[in-house]
Write a protein that holds these residues in place. Sequence first.
Motif, short mmCIF file in Angstrom:
data_model
loop_
_atom_site.label_atom_id
_atom_site.label_comp_id
_atom_site.label_asym_id
_atom_site.label_seq_id
_atom_site.Cartn_x
_atom_site.Cartn_y
_atom_site.Cartn_z
N ARG A 114 0.83 -1.21 0.00
CA ARG A 114 0.00 0.00 0.00
C ARG A 114 0.87 1.26 0.00
O ARG A 114 0.55 2.26 -0.67
CB ARG A 114 -0.93 -0.02 1.21
N GLU A 115 1.94 1.23 0.77
CA GLU A 115 2.85 2.39 0.79
C GLU A 115 3.51 2.59 -0.58
O GLU A 115 3.71 3.73 -1.02
CB GLU A 115 3.92 2.19 1.87
N LEU A 116 3.85 1.49 -1.25
CA LEU A 116 4.43 1.60 -2.58
C LEU A 116 3.47 2.27 -3.55
O LEU A 116 3.85 3.17 -4.32
CB LEU A 116 4.81 0.21 -3.10
N LEU A 117 2.21 1.85 -3.53
CA LEU A 117 1.23 2.42 -4.46
C LEU A 117 0.95 3.89 -4.14
O LEU A 117 0.73 4.70 -5.05
CB LEU A 117 -0.06 1.61 -4.41
N THR A 118 0.94 4.24 -2.87
CA THR A 118 0.74 5.64 -2.50
C THR A 118 1.83 6.52 -3.09
O THR A 118 1.55 7.61 -3.64
CB THR A 118 0.72 5.79 -0.97
N ARG A 119 3.05 6.09 -3.03
CA ARG A 119 4.16 6.88 -3.57
C ARG A 119 4.21 6.82 -5.09
O ARG A 119 4.67 7.77 -5.74
CB ARG A 119 5.47 6.39 -2.96
N PHE A 120 3.72 5.74 -5.66
CA PHE A 120 3.64 5.68 -7.13
C PHE A 120 2.66 6.73 -7.66
O PHE A 120 2.93 7.41 -8.66
CB PHE A 120 3.22 4.28 -7.55
N VAL A 121 1.54 6.87 -6.99
CA VAL A 121 0.55 7.88 -7.40
C VAL A 121 1.14 9.28 -7.24
O VAL A 121 0.98 10.15 -8.11
CB VAL A 121 -0.74 7.71 -6.59
N SER A 122 1.83 9.52 -6.15
CA SER A 122 2.45 10.83 -5.94
C SER A 122 3.51 11.12 -6.99
O SER A 122 3.63 12.26 -7.47
CB SER A 122 3.07 10.88 -4.54
N PHE A 123 4.24 10.11 -7.39
CA PHE A 123 5.31 10.28 -8.38
C PHE A 123 4.73 10.67 -9.74
O PHE A 123 5.25 11.56 -10.42
CB PHE A 123 6.11 8.99 -8.48
N HIS A 124 3.65 10.05 -10.15
CA HIS A 124 3.09 10.31 -11.47
C HIS A 124 2.14 11.50 -11.48
O HIS A 124 1.85 12.03 -12.55
CB HIS A 124 2.38 9.06 -12.00
#
Length: 489
Positions: free
Chosen positions: A444-454
């Motif tokens: 979940r933490e990975l996906l949260t940062r992926f959304v922030s990155f894009h």
Amino acid sequence: MAETSPIPPESPSAGDQSERPRKRLRKGTRSCWECKRRKVGCILETPTSAVCNDCRRRGTACVSQEFPDPPAGTGSRQRAVEDRLGRLEALRELIAVPSPRPITPIPGPVPTLASSKYDELSQKLSAAWPSQHDLDVLLDIPDGTKGFHLYKGGCLACDGVVRPRGILRLPPPGSHPVLVARKLLLLSIFLQGAMSSPAQEATGVKPDWHAIMARVVDAARLVTANDDLAGSVEGIECLLMESMYHDAVGNLHRAFLAIRRAITMAQMMGLHRGNRAPNSSEIDPRQLWFRLTQADRYISLVLGLPQGSCDDVFATPKALEDFPPHAAERMRRLDVLAAGLILQRNVSDMYNSGVTREIDKLLRKSAAGLPSPWWRPANLAVFRSSRDAPGVFEEVIRLMDQFVHYHLLAQLHLPYLLCSPANAKDDDNNQSMYSKITAANACRELLTRFVSFHQASPTAHYCRGVDFLAFFATSTLCLAHLEASRQSQ
């Protein structure tokens, strides 16, 4: 009668001296003059041999002491010496072998100027460089994260300020091909973060970045594919950048092959021992070895392959003394150490709960050194329209470090996600439940940062490595929900 003086006796001539009676040798004794002069024993092969062993070996005349000593002229003796020298020269040519190429533990920097045999290659590499107009268009793109792409490409010490205009310059004409290839690979990595920029679309100026990037990388391979040219600190850094380029475009297998070549060459140079080359270039070989190990273990984890090296000289207690507990670099090194332990566990015993707990403690220890605000997701959207905004460089690096850490947590506890306690080698229910919860939370933490990155710039980033991590996290969460539903039924 006159008194006559006595006539003095005549001094004996050399011939008379040679004819003077000599001491008779004992019966059965055989000794030559040459062995007597050399004060060595005169040994005959057989009693009837006319030449002793030493005279035969030296090629000198063997004259018994029963006969007069031959005069010490230069004729026969000089010819004997010349014959001996001739035989030695012939023997030397017979047994001579080509001397191996010397391999220094850590070679110094490549020469700044190329030799004549590399002039043509340097010209080919320089011809792949884009025109000044295209380069100006590229550098004028307002992208606050473009400095990060140069930072991740090289192994230079960085103080948080990366100036692309100062870095993206070709070396002087006649420079060594490795130095030119290094600039080409830095440009290719920089292009990956600048293609299809929204600001570029607004200006209506759109050079064919894909064609330029392909031309630059193909030219750089003339150096990275040559072991003689890549066998230096700068050449190994070129292989590292080539691997990172393929990782960003999504070609993990080519990235894996490139990083393994770099690891092998670095080991042959002794970089894994933590040595530093005297009079080295601006590249620190110890930092280079750490970056190589970091990239190798990341790609090995994603592909499920064994690591290239188990050396952890960068994470020894002595090496970690250079970094305070709250430094992000200390956490990076501990995370790479944990990645190596995870790869070793996956090969030996994937369900070893004791080893899993020890690695989990190491990851928790590396994270505890940084304050809580550091772990908040980065908000890169505020930098979207800025041009080289202050702080964006550090924010992007912090975001990437978080990607790596949460990916390691998910990889560590992933085996327990689909494993019930009855099927595992240990029946520790608490460990199994803890691993499932930790793996799901890390994804979940990975996906949260992926959304922030894009969200910061949806089309400006060309980073398939991050996409792979997002796909891994999404698949893991889907499996976790399916397994939870299955167990509830």
